[in-house]
Scaffold this active site. Structure first.
Site, PDB file in Angstrom:
ATOM      1  N   LYS A 199       4.187  29.483   5.318  1.00 52.68           N
ATOM      2  CA  LYS A 199       3.340  29.169   4.170  1.00 52.68           C
ATOM      3  C   LYS A 199       1.870  29.218   4.554  1.00 52.68           C
ATOM      4  CE  LYS A 199       6.202  26.746   1.097  1.00 52.68           C
ATOM      5  NZ  LYS A 199       5.697  27.497  -0.013  1.00 52.68           N
ATOM      6  N   TRP A 245       7.453  -0.514   3.998  1.00 54.56           N
ATOM      7  CA  TRP A 245       8.006   0.207   2.834  1.00 54.56           C
ATOM      8  C   TRP A 245       9.406   0.708   3.133  1.00 54.56           C
ATOM      9  CZ3 TRP A 245       9.344   5.450   1.831  1.00 54.56           C
ATOM     10  CH2 TRP A 245       9.155   6.328   2.897  1.00 54.56           C
ATOM     11  N   TYR A 247       9.090  15.416   1.601  1.00 55.28           N
ATOM     12  CA  TYR A 247       8.907  16.766   1.054  1.00 55.28           C
ATOM     13  C   TYR A 247       8.708  16.754  -0.445  1.00 55.28           C
ATOM     14  CZ  TYR A 247       8.968  18.668   5.523  1.00 55.28           C
ATOM     15  OH  TYR A 247       8.585  18.950   6.789  1.00 55.28           O
ATOM     16  N   SER A 297      -1.025  27.217  -3.831  1.00 52.77           N
ATOM     17  CA  SER A 297      -0.680  28.626  -4.028  1.00 52.77           C
ATOM     18  C   SER A 297      -1.207  29.165  -5.348  1.00 52.77           C
ATOM     19  CB  SER A 297       0.845  28.814  -3.988  1.00 52.77           C
ATOM     20  OG  SER A 297       1.355  28.359  -2.768  1.00 52.77           O
ATOM     21  N   HIS A 312       0.846  -1.197   0.000  1.00 55.75           N
ATOM     22  CA  HIS A 312       0.000   0.000   0.000  1.00 55.75           C
ATOM     23  C   HIS A 312       0.884   1.252   0.000  1.00 55.75           C
ATOM     24  CE1 HIS A 312      -2.866   3.063   1.273  1.00 55.75           C
ATOM     25  NE2 HIS A 312      -2.123   3.290   2.344  1.00 55.75           N
ATOM     26  N   ASP A 319       7.466  22.765 -25.242  1.00 58.12           N
ATOM     27  CA  ASP A 319       7.403  21.387 -24.730  1.00 58.12           C
ATOM     28  C   ASP A 319       8.432  21.272 -23.621  1.00 58.12           C
ATOM     29  OD1 ASP A 319       7.351  18.488 -24.426  1.00 58.12           O
ATOM     30  OD2 ASP A 319       6.381  18.432 -26.378  1.00 58.12           O
ATOM     31  N   ARG A 335       1.774   0.555  15.304  1.00 54.13           N
ATOM     32  CA  ARG A 335       1.380   0.487  13.900  1.00 54.13           C
ATOM     33  C   ARG A 335       1.784  -0.876  13.336  1.00 54.13           C
ATOM     34  NH1 ARG A 335       5.867   4.322  10.810  1.00 54.13           N
ATOM     35  NH2 ARG A 335       4.827   3.590   8.931  1.00 54.13           N
ATOM     36  N   SER A 365      13.289   6.252 -13.219  1.00 56.84           N
ATOM     37  CA  SER A 365      12.205   7.009 -13.829  1.00 56.84           C
ATOM     38  C   SER A 365      12.085   8.384 -13.192  1.00 56.84           C
ATOM     39  CB  SER A 365      10.898   6.226 -13.703  1.00 56.84           C
ATOM     40  OG  SER A 365       9.794   7.081 -13.832  1.00 56.84           O
ATOM     41  N   SER A 366      12.086   8.447 -11.861  1.00 59.67           N
ATOM     42  CA  SER A 366      11.908   9.780 -11.255  1.00 59.67           C
ATOM     43  C   SER A 366      13.117  10.661 -11.471  1.00 59.67           C
ATOM     44  CB  SER A 366      11.599   9.763  -9.759  1.00 59.67           C
ATOM     45  OG  SER A 366      11.416   8.516  -9.263  1.00 59.67           O
ATOM     46  N   THR A 396       7.265  26.222   7.372  1.00 67.58           N
ATOM     47  CA  THR A 396       5.957  25.623   7.089  1.00 67.58           C
ATOM     48  C   THR A 396       4.853  26.545   7.596  1.00 67.58           C
ATOM     49  OG1 THR A 396       7.026  23.501   7.474  1.00 67.58           O
ATOM     50  CG2 THR A 396       4.642  23.481   7.240  1.00 67.58           C
ATOM     51  N   HIS A 399      15.057  12.094  12.938  1.00 66.72           N
ATOM     52  CA  HIS A 399      13.822  12.090  13.728  1.00 66.72           C
ATOM     53  C   HIS A 399      12.973  10.848  13.477  1.00 66.72           C
ATOM     54  CE1 HIS A 399      11.850  14.725  10.388  1.00 66.72           C
ATOM     55  NE2 HIS A 399      11.567  13.471  10.164  1.00 66.72           N
ATOM     56  N   HIS A 400      13.330  10.065  12.472  1.00 62.70           N
ATOM     57  CA  HIS A 400      12.638   8.789  12.277  1.00 62.70           C
ATOM     58  C   HIS A 400      13.282   7.685  13.106  1.00 62.70           C
ATOM     59  CE1 HIS A 400      10.136  10.210   8.941  1.00 62.70           C
ATOM     60  NE2 HIS A 400      11.171  10.986   8.657  1.00 62.70           N
ATOM     61  N   HIS A 435      13.408  11.297   4.397  1.00 64.56           N
ATOM     62  CA  HIS A 435      12.805  12.555   4.796  1.00 64.56           C
ATOM     63  C   HIS A 435      12.664  13.530   3.645  1.00 64.56           C
ATOM     64  CE1 HIS A 435      10.833  15.371   7.256  1.00 64.56           C
ATOM     65  NE2 HIS A 435      11.516  16.246   6.559  1.00 64.56           N
ATOM     66  N   GLU A 485      12.216  12.720   0.764  1.00 71.28           N
ATOM     67  CA  GLU A 485      11.124  12.118  -0.001  1.00 71.28           C
ATOM     68  C   GLU A 485       9.768  12.636   0.476  1.00 71.28           C
ATOM     69  OE1 GLU A 485      10.835  10.247  -2.647  1.00 71.28           O
ATOM     70  OE2 GLU A 485       8.693   9.825  -2.461  1.00 71.28           O
TER      71      GLU A 485
HETATM   72  C1  HEM Z   1       6.058  20.563  10.200  1.00 69.14           C
HETATM   73  C2  HEM Z   1       6.397  19.625   9.414  1.00 69.14           C
HETATM   74  C3  HEM Z   1       6.705  18.205   9.828  1.00 69.14           C
HETATM   75  C4  HEM Z   1       7.361  17.727  10.920  1.00 69.14           C
HETATM   76  C5  HEM Z   1       7.966  18.528  12.035  1.00 69.14           C
HETATM   77  C6  HEM Z   1       7.362  16.289  10.807  1.00 69.14           C
HETATM   78  C7  HEM Z   1       7.926  15.419  11.717  1.00 69.14           C
HETATM   79  C8  HEM Z   1       7.904  14.042  11.611  1.00 69.14           C
HETATM   80  C9  HEM Z   1       8.538  13.150  12.523  1.00 69.14           C
HETATM   81  C10 HEM Z   1       9.348  13.557  13.742  1.00 69.14           C
HETATM   82  C11 HEM Z   1       8.282  11.883  12.108  1.00 69.14           C
HETATM   83  C12 HEM Z   1       8.787  10.567  12.731  1.00 69.14           C
HETATM   84  C13 HEM Z   1       7.766  10.029  13.637  1.00 69.14           C
HETATM   85  C14 HEM Z   1       8.117   8.640  14.119  1.00 69.14           C
HETATM   86  O1  HEM Z   1       8.276   7.726  13.293  1.00 69.14           O
HETATM   87  O2  HEM Z   1       8.226   8.495  15.336  1.00 69.14           O
HETATM   88  C15 HEM Z   1       7.484  11.976  10.937  1.00 69.14           C
HETATM   89  C16 HEM Z   1       7.022  10.884  10.225  1.00 69.14           C
HETATM   90  C17 HEM Z   1       6.501  10.967   8.959  1.00 69.14           C
HETATM   91  N1  HEM Z   1       6.194  12.144   8.307  1.00 69.14           N
HETATM   92 FE1  HEM Z   1       6.374  14.013   9.046  1.00 69.14          FE
HETATM   93  N2  HEM Z   1       6.714  15.918   9.677  1.00 69.14           N
HETATM   94  C18 HEM Z   1       6.311  17.057   9.047  1.00 69.14           C
HETATM   95  C19 HEM Z   1       5.668  17.129   7.857  1.00 69.14           C
HETATM   96  C20 HEM Z   1       5.482  16.063   7.021  1.00 69.14           C
HETATM   97  C21 HEM Z   1       5.101  16.165   5.657  1.00 69.14           C
HETATM   98  C22 HEM Z   1       4.861  17.455   4.919  1.00 69.14           C
HETATM   99  C23 HEM Z   1       5.037  14.914   5.172  1.00 69.14           C
HETATM  100  C24 HEM Z   1       4.679  14.408   3.776  1.00 69.14           C
HETATM  101  C25 HEM Z   1       3.857  14.914   3.001  1.00 69.14           C
HETATM  102  C26 HEM Z   1       5.352  14.020   6.231  1.00 69.14           C
HETATM  103  C27 HEM Z   1       5.350  12.659   6.102  1.00 69.14           C
HETATM  104  C28 HEM Z   1       5.761  11.786   7.059  1.00 69.14           C
HETATM  105  C29 HEM Z   1       5.776  10.358   6.901  1.00 69.14           C
HETATM  106  C30 HEM Z   1       5.393   9.574   5.649  1.00 69.14           C
HETATM  107  C31 HEM Z   1       6.231   9.841   8.097  1.00 69.14           C
HETATM  108  C32 HEM Z   1       6.339   8.373   8.489  1.00 69.14           C
HETATM  109  C33 HEM Z   1       7.343   7.579   7.792  1.00 69.14           C
HETATM  110  C34 HEM Z   1       7.315   6.131   8.265  1.00 69.14           C
HETATM  111  O3  HEM Z   1       7.802   5.871   9.379  1.00 69.14           O
HETATM  112  O4  HEM Z   1       6.799   5.276   7.541  1.00 69.14           O
HETATM  113  N3  HEM Z   1       5.624  14.745   7.344  1.00 69.14           N
HETATM  114  N4  HEM Z   1       7.261  13.304  10.645  1.00 69.14           N
HETATM  115 CU   LIG Z   2      10.845  12.981   8.355  1.00 68.49          CU
END
Ligand code: HEM
Ligand SMILES: [Cu+2]
Ligand SMILES: [Cu+2]
Lengths: 527, 399
Positions: A333, A144, A259, A270, A79, A108, A452, A171-172, A330, A304-305, A255, A257
């Site tokens: 914005k 993933w 963004y 915007s 997924h 183009d 999870r 591709s990307s 952020t 942070h992950h 990370h 990614e």
């Molecule tokens: C203010 C902005 C953001 C902050 C401070 C932030 C912070 C964090 C942190 C600390 C985690 C890790 C949490 C953990 O696993 O314990 C996390 C996970 C995640 N964040 Fe954010 N995040 C922000 C914005 C975003 C944005 C814009 C996206 C994507 C569109 C995003 C997508 C994700 C994803 C996909 C994960 C989980 C990845 C995984 O473990 O599978 N985050 N974020």
């Molecule tokens: Cu992150």
């Protein structure tokens, strides 16, 4: 006179699209490729969505009701891969293909053949990836994030997973190089960088992120491959390696990614908010700088992950501070979008509804992100449904809502017809309500202790899981309306004007609707 | 009676382990935090967890206020600046002052949060000055606890009732199991008001040890040792789960910590190490049970096959596959001549493992009935049809 009004019928220099399958197979036209990307993304959205339905159905009640845990793990893993690499990224790339040339006044993309190849790698990669589900031992089931040593327990599917990731990565990267080359070289006279629509800016920065981090992912998975088959021990302590090193490399990609998955969304929103507020975007240049600083910061926050892996204190603190900093641009914005609406004259057509919902729901995701940034509390939140709620707020009600907003916004330009506004509103309101029923309770589940990636749970989690699943089914069904609106609009509908929306500004709205096959062969002059 | 004999006796009893019995006999209270509709993190039972909780609430209220400002701003605009009520659009699009304000204020708020966050992080990280050490090892899919200062170590697995209820077509419903998926056969027993250092590692893949009421989770990584600490203030039963995806049964390796008053804890240690007092009695019971099992002798073929099927599903299937067809480096069991013909060898492989391969020793993880069941099962399932019946007594003899 610009070539947009050129009459193709009296000209045989391949100005009209060829007919049949070969048109799509061999096309180098940015609009065709944009359409292909978007159709592909839509298909993948439903494939990934079907997997999500399996997940939510299994979690509807305690007990193993439908599937084996091993299959459940394949569903969560696939997924995520399908939605990230198959739906959101290709949808943004499709929008980029269609829109960037017409927004900067180029005929183009800079590298049309590369463009064709970049697209056709995608279905190839995904066929490969999806077919692993039918292999002995099943498809990828280690998440993933592909952490070793778990991912190394994958059976025959393992090399196919790695190869598919490589194909999607290539591709990307090719798509991104093309976008950078187009934006830097093909702007119409007078279209200075600081006059570009924000969608173009967002994509310029996103493309740099992709070019920078996709090779890192490729490196990481290649190291997995050699660990598995060629006797290396990059990630195995027994051979002097370190499984945590994979996580560092993965998140150095991962990370940025996330963004990559949101910056283009910022660009779309915007564009839409000023149109329907009938007021120029507030703080254009601070939007550009905010996007650039978010992109920069995204390279130094990956830890942070990994707060729970046992990093040194200094590392934890560094990643905590850097992550907290992301909240500043952020926030800028979000405040800018609010200021754009302030004292505007707003109407609420479907694109605007999705854009406003984006601002609100993305804020929720951003704020839970700030909570997650705090290392000591993340040791509680990490790997729970709280994180699941966080990233679905930013990805579904963020990235995907922005894509839907964009589709409704530009669909009349693409097809020449207005979409069915009544159905669009139904789609919006059903999605808006159900997405919150689906994801909001997951915050509670996570805080109350539900990890999870589990197929079954303690009885105390039954209530919120059932609510969440009901929201999930409703959200899934609502997307069929989206599909129907698109099909209906392609087939016919009220004729769209050139400008389509009263407040729309920008080069694409000077073109006829539908836009001709070739546009801006003579560059427009931007004042 | 030494520990090995004791644990063997215990595993022979099966069912709810004796260790749990000993603890629950002391009527340790269940934590009240775990309940349906729970919304929030626990305050927890350590000074650390309380500090983490306070930080969580602080940042929670701050983000709520910021969120409300944003929502109010958006809804006010939507309400007030609608074209349908005749709003005329202004054309301004820039103001350096406000832009500086909304860059600097969030920054200051973050600075304000960063201070307690840093303090808490420093405290979590300080694992010095401990009174006792517990080594935690993650396995697919159970935990092992070793008390480094005592001669105590044991495995801790999903309890039998949960295990029965979590099957695809369960004999009992999850709803009828107390602490479904949050209960184990042998809980980790620790004393209160003692600084416990945890050393975490894993045997196969990465796991994460998480008991929310202690205030943290930490990864258990094969080949590396992580440190963490807790000082529990109140006696009680605290439950948690593995928090890092670790394969098929990731959702089924709970953690139970039973915190006892110092005296009770010491009595428990005494029981474990010396088999004194009450424990000896129960151990005798266990021995009798043991005897009984031996006298009962043969389980029926059906019983063996159904126990075996369950064990196979939980322990073997991930590698050897559902139909015993094997996969990549994991050998097929179906149609494998040695499996069909050589029961001594099969018993040996399952009890002792095959060194240098992914095949682990299950001897100290499964009891006699379970091993007897799974040996019988693989020798007869998927058309292997050897007709062999291996009984618990054979396993006991082979250990
Ligand atoms: C203010 C902005 C953001 C902050 C401070 C932030 C912070 C964090 C942190 C600390 C985690 C890790 C949490 C953990 O696993 O314990 C996390 C996970 C995640 N964040 Fe954010 N995040 C922000 C914005 C975003 C944005 C814009 C996206 C994507 C569109 C995003 C997508 C994700 C994803 C996909 C994960 C989980 C990845 C995984 O473990 O599978 N985050 N974020
Ligand atoms: Cu992150
Ligand atoms: Cu685990």
């Amino acid at each position: 006179m610009s070539s947009t009004t050129h009459d193709a019928h009296h000209d045989h220099h391949d100005h009209a699209p060829p007919k049949g399958m070969t048109r799509w197979l061999f096309t180098t036209n940015h609009k065709d490729l944009g359409v292909l990307y978007m159709v592909f993304a839509l298909i993948m959205f439903f494939v990934g969505g079907a997997m999500a339905m399996v997940i939510r159905a299994e979690l509807f009640q305690p007990g193993l009701n439908l599937v084996d845990p091993h299959f459940f793990n394949q569903m969560t893993t696939m997924h995520a891969l399908v939605m990230i690499f198959g739906a959101v990224m290709p949808a943004f790339t499709g929008l980029a293909n269609w829109l960037i040339p017409v927004q900067i006044g180029a005929p183009d993309m800079a590298l049309p053949r590369v463009n064709n190849w970049a697209f056709w790698l995608l279905p190839a990669g995904f066929v490969l990836l999806l077919l692993t589900l039918f292999m002995p031992g099943g498809g990828p089931a280690g998440g993933w994030t592909m952490y070793p040593p778990l991912v190394l327990q994958l059976g025959d599917a393992f090399p196919f997973l790695i190869f598919a990731v490589h194909v999607l990565g290539i591709s990307s990267i090719m798509g991104s190089i093309n976008i950078v080359a187009t934006i830097l070289n093909m702007r119409a006279p007078g279209m200075t960088l600081m006059k570009m629509p924000l969608f173009v800016w967002a994509w310029l920065i996103t493309a740099f992120l992709i070019v920078a981090v996709m090779p890192v992912l490729a490196g990481a998975v290649t190291m997995l491959l050699t660990d598995q088959y060629f006797g290396t021990s990059f990630f195995s302590a027994a051979g002097g390696g370190d499984p945590v090193m994979f996580q560092h490399i993965f998140w150095f990609f991962g990370h940025p990614e996330v963004y990559i998955l949101i910056l283009p969304a910022f660009g779309i929103v915007s564009a839409i908010i000023p149109t329907f507020a009938r007021k120029p975007l507030f703080g254009y240049s601070s939007m550009v700088y905010a996007t650039a600083s978010i992109a920069f910061l995204s390279f130094i926050v990956w830890g942070h992950h990994m707060f729970s892996v046992g990093m040194p204190l200094a590392g934890q603190l560094f990643f905590m501070y850097a992550t907290m900093l992301v909240a500043v641009p952020t926030g800028v914005k979000i405040f800018n979008w609010m200021a754009t609406m302030w004292q505007g004259s707003m109407t609420f057509e479907t694109p605007m509804l999705f854009a406003i919902a984006f601002v609100i729901l993305f804020t929720i995701g951003g704020l839970s992100g700030v909570m997650l940034a705090l290392a000591p509390v993340d040791l509680q939140y990490h790997d729970t449904y709280f994180v699941v709620a966080h990233f679905h707020y930013v990805l579904v009600s963020g990235a995907i809502f922005s894509i839907m907003a964009g589709v409704y916004y530009w669909l009349p330009k693409w097809t020449g017809h207005m979409y069915d506004e009544r159905l669009g509103k139904w789609h919006f309101w059903l999605s808006m309500v159900s997405v919150n029923v689906l994801f909001f309770p997951q915050h509670f589940l996570g805080l109350a202790g539900m990890p999870r990636r589990i197929p079954d749970y303690a009885l105390q989690f039954a209530e919120f899981n059932m609510i969440s699943s009901i929201g999930g089914f409703a959200f899934g069904l609502s997307q069929l309306i989206f599909l129907w609106v698109i099909i209906k609009c392609v087939r016919g509908g009220e004729k769209a004007s050139d400008q389509v929306w009263e407040g729309a500004k920008g080069l694409e709205w000077t073109l006829p609707s539908p836009a001709p096959y070739h546009t801006f062969e003579t560059p427009p002059v931007v004042k | 009676m030494n520990l090995k004999m004791l644990t063997r006796a215990l595993s022979a009893v099966g069912g709810a382990g004796l260790l749990l019995f000993a603890a629950s006999a002391l009527a340790v209270p269940e934590s009240e935090w775990r309940r349906p509709w729970a919304l929030n993190l626990p305050q927890g039972v350590t000074s650390l967890s309380e500090q983490v909780y306070n930080l969580h609430m602080l940042v929670f209220w701050i983000v709520c206020i910021i969120g409300l400002i944003v929502f109010f701003g958006v809804f006010y605009s939507v309400w007030k600046f609608r074209k349908s009520v005749g709003a005329v659009p202004a054309q301004w699009h820039h103001s350096t002052t406000v832009e500086i304000i909304w860059t600097v204020i969030p920054f200051l708020i973050l600075l304000f949060i960063a201070i307690p966050a840093t303090q808490t992080m420093v405290k979590i990280d300080d694992t010095s000055d401990y009174d006792m050490t517990v080594k935690v090892t993650g396995y697919q899919w159970m935990w092992e606890y070793e008390y480094l200062d005592e001669d105590i170590s044991f495995f801790s697995r999903l309890d039998r009732d949960s295990d029965r209820a979590r099957q695809r077509n369960p004999e009992i419903r999850p709803q009828d199991v107390e602490h479904y998926l949050l209960n184990v056969d042998n809980p980790l027993v620790v004393p209160v008001n003692t600084r416990i250092r945890f050393l975490l590692t894993a045997n196969d893949v990465i796991h994460a040890w998480w008991v929310p009421e202690l205030g943290w989770k930490k990864d258990a990584i094969p080949g590396f040792i992580n440190e963490a600490w807790a000082e529990i203030r109140e006696p009680g039963v605290y439950r948690g789960q593995c928090a890092e995806l670790c394969g098929r049964d990731h959702g089924f390796m709970p953690i139970v910590v039973v915190a006892l008053e110092q005296d009770d804890y010491e009595a428990w240690v005494d029981e474990q190490v010396n088999g004194n007092g009450e424990a000896e009695e129960t151990a005798e019971v266990a021995d009798e049970d043991n005897g009984e099992v031996a006298e009962q002798e043969d389980m029926s073929m059906d019983e063996l096959m159904s126990v075996g099927e369950r064990v196979y599903g939980n322990q073997c299937l991930a590698c050897h596959q559902a139909e015993g067809q094997g996969m990549a480096t994991f050998p097929a069991l179906a149609g494998n001549d040695q499996v069909i013909e050589d029961r001594e060898w099969v018993k040996d492989v399952i009890i002792n493992g095959v060194s240098g391969t992914a095949m682990q020793a299950f001897g100290n993880r499964l009891n006699d009935e379970e091993i007897a069941g799974v040996v019988t099962y693989i020798m007869n399932a998927w058309g292997n049809d050897s007709g062999e019946e291996v009984q618990p007594a054979d396993i006991r003899a082979a250990r």
